[in-house]
Scaffold this motif. Sequence first.
Motif, short mmCIF file in Angstrom:
data_model
loop_
_atom_site.label_atom_id
_atom_site.label_comp_id
_atom_site.label_asym_id
_atom_site.label_seq_id
_atom_site.Cartn_x
_atom_site.Cartn_y
_atom_site.Cartn_z
N HIS A 30 0.79 -1.17 -0.17
CA HIS A 30 0.14 -0.03 -0.02
C HIS A 30 0.75 1.25 0.07
O HIS A 30 0.38 2.17 -0.26
N LYS A 31 2.04 1.25 0.37
CA LYS A 31 3.20 2.11 0.40
C LYS A 31 4.05 1.85 -0.51
O LYS A 31 5.23 2.50 -0.53
N ARG A 32 3.94 1.13 -1.44
CA ARG A 32 4.66 0.74 -2.60
C ARG A 32 6.06 0.30 -2.29
O ARG A 32 7.29 0.62 -2.86
N ALA A 34 7.82 1.53 0.14
CA ALA A 34 8.76 2.45 0.58
C ALA A 34 9.58 2.14 1.82
O ALA A 34 9.16 1.45 2.70
N HIS A 66 4.96 -3.10 -7.59
CA HIS A 66 6.20 -2.42 -7.53
C HIS A 66 7.31 -2.98 -6.52
O HIS A 66 7.04 -3.55 -5.27
N ALA A 69 9.55 1.65 -3.85
CA ALA A 69 9.45 2.98 -4.25
C ALA A 69 10.55 3.92 -3.40
O ALA A 69 10.63 5.08 -3.49
N LEU A 71 13.07 5.75 -0.40
CA LEU A 71 12.89 6.14 0.96
C LEU A 71 11.44 6.65 1.24
O LEU A 71 10.83 6.97 0.26
N ASP A 72 10.90 6.30 2.28
CA ASP A 72 9.52 6.60 2.69
C ASP A 72 9.51 8.27 2.90
O ASP A 72 10.18 8.55 3.96
N LEU A 73 9.11 8.93 1.93
CA LEU A 73 9.22 10.29 1.75
C LEU A 73 8.14 10.81 2.92
O LEU A 73 8.36 11.95 3.19
N GLY A 118 16.01 4.72 -3.37
CA GLY A 118 16.30 3.76 -2.34
C GLY A 118 15.94 2.54 -2.69
O GLY A 118 16.81 1.63 -2.20
N TYR A 136 11.10 -0.92 -14.09
CA TYR A 136 11.73 0.27 -14.58
C TYR A 136 12.64 0.76 -13.46
O TYR A 136 12.37 0.71 -12.30
N GLU A 141 15.81 11.03 -7.04
CA GLU A 141 16.01 12.01 -5.97
C GLU A 141 16.50 13.53 -6.53
O GLU A 141 15.77 14.34 -5.74
N ARG A 144 13.35 15.46 -6.58
CA ARG A 144 12.80 15.73 -5.41
C ARG A 144 13.35 16.72 -4.57
O ARG A 144 12.94 16.76 -3.15
N GLY A 149 21.26 8.29 -0.58
CA GLY A 149 21.93 8.31 0.68
C GLY A 149 22.13 6.76 1.15
O GLY A 149 22.54 6.53 2.14
C1 1HE Z 1 4.96 6.31 -0.71
C2 1HE Z 1 6.35 6.66 -1.49
C3 1HE Z 1 7.45 6.95 -1.12
C4 1HE Z 1 4.72 5.78 -2.93
N1 1HE Z 1 7.21 7.01 0.31
N2 1HE Z 1 5.19 6.83 0.59
N3 1HE Z 1 11.32 7.82 -4.64
C5 1HE Z 1 10.47 8.25 -5.45
O1 1HE Z 1 10.60 9.64 -5.70
C6 1HE Z 1 9.24 7.25 -5.75
C7 1HE Z 1 8.10 7.99 -5.08
N4 1HE Z 1 6.88 7.08 -5.64
C8 1HE Z 1 6.39 7.21 -6.78
O2 1HE Z 1 6.93 7.85 -7.70
C9 1HE Z 1 5.05 6.41 -7.20
O3 1HE Z 1 4.41 6.24 -5.80
C10 1HE Z 1 5.09 4.91 -7.57
C11 1HE Z 1 5.78 4.96 -9.02
C12 1HE Z 1 6.31 4.31 -6.87
C13 1HE Z 1 4.15 4.19 -7.57
O4 1HE Z 1 2.97 4.83 -8.32
P1 1HE Z 1 1.27 4.50 -8.01
O5 1HE Z 1 0.61 5.43 -8.95
O6 1HE Z 1 1.24 2.96 -8.12
O7 1HE Z 1 1.17 4.98 -6.46
P2 1HE Z 1 0.96 6.19 -5.62
O8 1HE Z 1 -0.65 6.48 -5.76
O9 1HE Z 1 2.00 7.03 -5.91
O10 1HE Z 1 1.31 5.88 -4.16
C14 1HE Z 1 0.57 4.99 -3.53
C15 1HE Z 1 0.77 5.03 -2.14
O11 1HE Z 1 2.08 4.97 -1.64
C16 1HE Z 1 0.38 6.46 -1.66
O12 1HE Z 1 0.00 6.37 -0.30
P3 1HE Z 1 -1.42 6.85 0.04
O13 1HE Z 1 -1.41 6.67 1.69
O14 1HE Z 1 -1.83 8.21 -0.30
O15 1HE Z 1 -2.11 5.54 -0.30
C17 1HE Z 1 1.90 7.05 -1.57
O16 1HE Z 1 2.07 8.24 -0.74
C18 1HE Z 1 2.71 6.00 -0.95
N5 1HE Z 1 4.05 6.02 -1.55
N6 1HE Z 1 6.03 5.88 -2.94
C19 1HE Z 1 6.13 7.22 0.88
N7 1HE Z 1 8.57 6.97 -1.55
C20 1HE Z 1 18.51 7.15 1.96
S1 1HE Z 1 18.13 8.16 0.73
C21 1HE Z 1 17.08 7.53 -0.53
C22 1HE Z 1 16.68 8.79 -1.53
C23 1HE Z 1 15.32 8.20 -2.06
O17 1HE Z 1 14.75 6.88 -2.06
S2 1HE Z 1 14.37 9.32 -2.56
C24 1HE Z 1 12.58 8.60 -2.99
C25 1HE Z 1 12.84 8.35 -4.41
#
Ligand code: 1HE
Length: 267
Positions: A30-32, A34, A66, A69, A71-73, A118, A136, A141, A144, A149
């Motif tokens: 549900h949080k993909r 994260a 998936h 996704a 880091l839990d943003l 991440g 994919y 980052e 965003r 990290g």
């Molecule tokens: C999340 C996250 C997340 C989804 N943290 N909650 N990563 C990113 O920038 C990827 C961010 N995520 C996305 O681009 C998309 O969510 C996905 C392509 C992965 C999936 O898309 P989709 O349309 O299937 O799902 P959605 O509607 O965007 O998300 C569904 C739920 O998952 C939603 O929560 P809800 O409570 O509103 O239902 C989203 O908030 C949640 N969700 N991705 C938290 N990443 C140590 S440094 C590492 C640096 C990084 O990793 S930066 C993160 C990069």
Amino acid sequence: PVTLDPARFTNLRIDPHDDGVWVVTLNRPHKRNALDIDTIEELVDFFSTAPRADVRAVVLAGAGDHFCAGLDLIEHHDADRSPADFMQVCLRWHEAFNKMEYGGVPVIAALQGAVVGGGLELASAAHIRVIDNSAYFALPEGQRGLFTGGGATIRVADLVGKARMIDMMLTGRVYQGQEAVELGLAQYRVDGSSFDKALELAQQAACNLPLTNFAICSAISHMQNMSALDAAYAEAVVAGVVNTQHDARARLAAFADKSAARVRPNK
Ligand code: 1HE
């Protein structure tokens, strides 16, 4: 061996098979999937313990459409962390992913959908990556306002090269399909289920002697960090231990008496 009780994990689903393959599934679809702090701590726990718990190979998977996704943003946003706090978070990510890469237990990642940020850092700490046609890769980052990290500057740069990683971060470029395989982001691509293929590969790896797998899945990574002179020395020491192990004698005897399978080209 120490015990590794699947019941102590919440964000990971842990499923040991009889053949010594353990399936570890990121289980917050549900949080993909994260990566929040609790998931990282469970990864540290599992991969710190697995080498001492008779785990012969691991399939690392993500529940749902998936893989991960990143880091839990939302957690990161809500926590409003200080620089020192987030540095400590990153150190826990490194602890988890280093235990994976250097732990000596083969880890095969079964990938689908988003393997981003991440999530790609996690996947790149596995020893083998398998993709299906939905998978994919990206490093969002840059878009965003963040930076990697969880080891991408080391492992992703290692897989695709510095210039491609910089492009991925500057422009959000996405790689998938055969191109991702050709770049080295994945070693296998299947039309069907990446999980089924990853399981098959893990079962094959689990047939090797554990000490041999330990060397393959720790020594090679360590040696990459050494000078050629030190790596050659370390290789000799590792081979001294591995190539004289008692359990290898039966395999060598089978080669000598011609009962062991020969290496043949693919059909
Ligand atoms: C999340 C996250 C997340 C989804 N943290 N909650 N990563 C990113 O920038 C990827 C961010 N995520 C996305 O681009 C998309 O969510 C996905 C392509 C992965 C999936 O898309 P989709 O349309 O299937 O799902 P959605 O509607 O965007 O998300 C569904 C739920 O998952 C939603 O929560 P809800 O409570 O509103 O239902 C989203 O908030 C949640 N969700 N991705 C938290 N990443 C140590 S440094 C590492 C640096 C990084 O990793 S930066 C993160 C990069």
